[in-house]
Design a protein around this motif. Structure first.
Motif, mmCIF file in Angstrom:
data_model
loop_
_atom_site.group_PDB
_atom_site.id
_atom_site.type_symbol
_atom_site.label_atom_id
_atom_site.label_comp_id
_atom_site.label_asym_id
_atom_site.label_seq_id
_atom_site.Cartn_x
_atom_site.Cartn_y
_atom_site.Cartn_z
ATOM 1 N N GLY A 30 -6.888 -3.505 12.278
ATOM 2 C CA GLY A 30 -5.697 -3.389 13.108
ATOM 3 C C GLY A 30 -6.005 -2.828 14.481
ATOM 4 N N ALA A 31 -6.940 -1.884 14.541
ATOM 5 C CA ALA A 31 -7.306 -1.284 15.826
ATOM 6 C C ALA A 31 -7.976 -2.307 16.745
ATOM 7 C CB ALA A 31 -8.241 -0.095 15.604
ATOM 8 N N PHE A 32 -8.762 -3.206 16.167
ATOM 9 C CA PHE A 32 -9.432 -4.226 16.973
ATOM 10 C C PHE A 32 -8.595 -5.488 17.124
ATOM 11 C CE2 PHE A 32 -13.102 -1.683 15.616
ATOM 12 C CZ PHE A 32 -13.656 -1.433 16.857
ATOM 13 N N GLY A 33 -7.465 -5.562 16.431
ATOM 14 C CA GLY A 33 -6.574 -6.707 16.559
ATOM 15 C C GLY A 33 -7.032 -7.943 15.821
ATOM 16 N N VAL A 34 -7.801 -7.778 14.768
ATOM 17 C CA VAL A 34 -8.320 -8.926 14.023
ATOM 18 C C VAL A 34 -7.833 -8.929 12.571
ATOM 19 C CG1 VAL A 34 -10.355 -9.228 15.466
ATOM 20 C CG2 VAL A 34 -10.455 -7.686 13.498
ATOM 21 N N GLN A 35 -6.706 -8.315 12.320
ATOM 22 C CA GLN A 35 -6.156 -8.234 10.970
ATOM 23 C C GLN A 35 -5.686 -9.620 10.518
ATOM 24 O OE1 GLN A 35 -6.312 -5.897 8.870
ATOM 25 N NE2 GLN A 35 -4.379 -5.218 8.066
ATOM 26 N N SER A 36 -6.121 -10.043 9.333
ATOM 27 C CA SER A 36 -5.682 -11.342 8.819
ATOM 28 C C SER A 36 -4.260 -11.231 8.288
ATOM 29 C CB SER A 36 -6.618 -11.820 7.708
ATOM 30 O OG SER A 36 -6.470 -11.017 6.558
ATOM 31 N N ASP A 37 -3.574 -12.355 8.261
ATOM 32 C CA ASP A 37 -2.193 -12.365 7.778
ATOM 33 C C ASP A 37 -2.141 -11.987 6.298
ATOM 34 O OD1 ASP A 37 0.605 -12.841 8.249
ATOM 35 O OD2 ASP A 37 0.382 -14.635 6.983
ATOM 36 N N LYS A 38 -3.113 -12.430 5.540
ATOM 37 C CA LYS A 38 -3.155 -12.104 4.105
ATOM 38 C C LYS A 38 -3.286 -10.598 3.897
ATOM 39 C CE LYS A 38 -5.909 -12.744 -0.022
ATOM 40 N NZ LYS A 38 -7.191 -13.182 -0.554
ATOM 41 N N ARG A 39 -4.194 -9.964 4.638
ATOM 42 C CA ARG A 39 -4.407 -8.520 4.510
ATOM 43 C C ARG A 39 -3.180 -7.748 4.973
ATOM 44 N NH1 ARG A 39 -8.496 -4.772 2.816
ATOM 45 N NH2 ARG A 39 -9.856 -6.559 2.996
ATOM 46 N N ARG A 40 -2.546 -8.220 6.044
ATOM 47 C CA ARG A 40 -1.344 -7.554 6.538
ATOM 48 C C ARG A 40 -0.238 -7.594 5.493
ATOM 49 N NH1 ARG A 40 3.208 -9.177 8.296
ATOM 50 N NH2 ARG A 40 2.563 -11.349 8.432
ATOM 51 N N GLN A 41 -0.075 -8.727 4.836
ATOM 52 C CA GLN A 41 0.940 -8.836 3.793
ATOM 53 C C GLN A 41 0.621 -7.921 2.617
ATOM 54 O OE1 GLN A 41 1.267 -12.982 2.877
ATOM 55 N NE2 GLN A 41 2.381 -13.460 4.756
ATOM 56 N N GLU A 42 -0.661 -7.813 2.259
ATOM 57 C CA GLU A 42 -1.063 -6.900 1.189
ATOM 58 C C GLU A 42 -0.764 -5.451 1.572
ATOM 59 O OE1 GLU A 42 -5.178 -7.595 0.473
ATOM 60 O OE2 GLU A 42 -4.842 -9.549 -0.462
ATOM 61 N N ASP A 43 -1.025 -5.111 2.826
ATOM 62 C CA ASP A 43 -0.779 -3.747 3.296
ATOM 63 C C ASP A 43 0.707 -3.406 3.225
ATOM 64 O OD1 ASP A 43 -3.469 -3.564 3.799
ATOM 65 O OD2 ASP A 43 -3.275 -3.804 5.966
ATOM 66 N N PHE A 44 1.546 -4.327 3.665
ATOM 67 C CA PHE A 44 2.980 -4.065 3.658
ATOM 68 C C PHE A 44 3.576 -4.106 2.253
ATOM 69 C CE2 PHE A 44 2.649 -4.821 8.213
ATOM 70 C CZ PHE A 44 3.528 -3.877 8.700
ATOM 71 N N ALA A 45 2.862 -4.708 1.309
ATOM 72 C CA ALA A 45 3.355 -4.761 -0.063
ATOM 73 C C ALA A 45 2.940 -3.529 -0.865
ATOM 74 C CB ALA A 45 2.830 -6.024 -0.753
ATOM 75 N N SER A 46 2.137 -2.656 -0.284
ATOM 76 C CA SER A 46 1.687 -1.474 -1.017
ATOM 77 C C SER A 46 2.858 -0.531 -1.283
ATOM 78 C CB SER A 46 0.573 -0.746 -0.268
ATOM 79 O OG SER A 46 1.080 -0.156 0.889
ATOM 80 N N SER A 47 2.670 0.344 -2.226
ATOM 81 C CA SER A 47 3.768 1.190 -2.694
ATOM 82 C C SER A 47 4.232 2.225 -1.678
ATOM 83 C CB SER A 47 3.354 1.892 -3.991
ATOM 84 O OG SER A 47 2.200 2.672 -3.764
ATOM 85 N N SER A 48 3.331 2.690 -0.824
ATOM 86 C CA SER A 48 3.707 3.730 0.129
ATOM 87 C C SER A 48 2.991 3.520 1.459
ATOM 88 C CB SER A 48 3.329 5.104 -0.427
ATOM 89 O OG SER A 48 3.556 6.109 0.530
ATOM 90 N N PRO A 49 3.677 3.732 2.566
ATOM 91 C CA PRO A 49 3.022 3.579 3.869
ATOM 92 C C PRO A 49 2.220 4.813 4.282
ATOM 93 C CG PRO A 49 5.309 4.122 4.209
ATOM 94 C CD PRO A 49 5.121 3.944 2.714
ATOM 95 N N TRP A 50 2.397 5.932 3.593
ATOM 96 C CA TRP A 50 1.782 7.194 4.024
ATOM 97 C C TRP A 50 0.266 7.161 4.128
ATOM 98 C CZ3 TRP A 50 4.367 10.150 6.877
ATOM 99 C CH2 TRP A 50 5.750 10.250 6.727
ATOM 100 N N PRO A 51 -0.468 6.527 3.201
ATOM 101 C CA PRO A 51 -1.930 6.494 3.399
ATOM 102 C C PRO A 51 -2.327 5.805 4.701
ATOM 103 C CG PRO A 51 -1.386 5.852 1.162
ATOM 104 C CD PRO A 51 -0.097 5.970 1.905
ATOM 105 N N TYR A 52 -1.604 4.748 5.071
ATOM 106 C CA TYR A 52 -1.907 4.029 6.314
ATOM 107 C C TYR A 52 -1.516 4.859 7.532
ATOM 108 C CZ TYR A 52 -2.552 0.017 3.271
ATOM 109 O OH TYR A 52 -3.009 -0.814 2.298
ATOM 110 N N ILE A 53 -0.409 5.555 7.450
ATOM 111 C CA ILE A 53 0.042 6.391 8.564
ATOM 112 C C ILE A 53 -0.945 7.525 8.808
ATOM 113 C CG2 ILE A 53 1.837 8.010 9.316
ATOM 114 C CD1 ILE A 53 3.848 6.167 7.814
ATOM 115 N N ILE A 54 -1.335 8.205 7.744
ATOM 116 C CA ILE A 54 -2.277 9.326 7.866
ATOM 117 C C ILE A 54 -3.622 8.839 8.377
ATOM 118 C CG2 ILE A 54 -3.558 11.057 6.545
ATOM 119 C CD1 ILE A 54 -0.994 11.287 4.779
ATOM 120 N N ALA A 55 -4.122 7.737 7.813
ATOM 121 C CA ALA A 55 -5.411 7.199 8.255
ATOM 122 C C ALA A 55 -5.340 6.748 9.708
ATOM 123 C CB ALA A 55 -5.835 6.043 7.355
ATOM 124 N N GLY A 56 -4.227 6.170 10.122
ATOM 125 C CA GLY A 56 -4.069 5.742 11.513
ATOM 126 C C GLY A 56 -4.065 6.907 12.478
#
Length: 78
Positions: A30-56
């Protein structure tokens, strides 16, 4: 009478929480702007956004500190 429910649950399974490596890969892509659509959908389907927020936030803070250190090294060398 059969109610149509033969013991099978028709509810969606809850998505499992992503692993640390998957979160790091998603943050870097995501930082480099090369996130695939499949991976993005998997990320948004995860149970909680907090791991992504904290890691970001950690990635961004680390990136800023790295840039500050590089600029200080360059200015000290000149």
């Amino acid at each position: 009478m059969n109610s149509g429910n033969d013991g099978e649950s028709k509810t969606k399974p809850t998505p499992e929480s992503p692993g640390v490596l998957k979160i790091i890969q998603s943050i870097l892509a995501g930082a480099f702007g090369v996130q695939s659509d499949k991976r993005r959908q998997e990320d948004f389907a995860s149970s909680s956004p907090w791991p992504y927020i904290i890691a970001g936030i950690l990635f961004t803070a680390g990136f800023v500190v790295l840039l500050i250190l590089i600029v200080k090294m360059v200015l000290a060398g000149s």
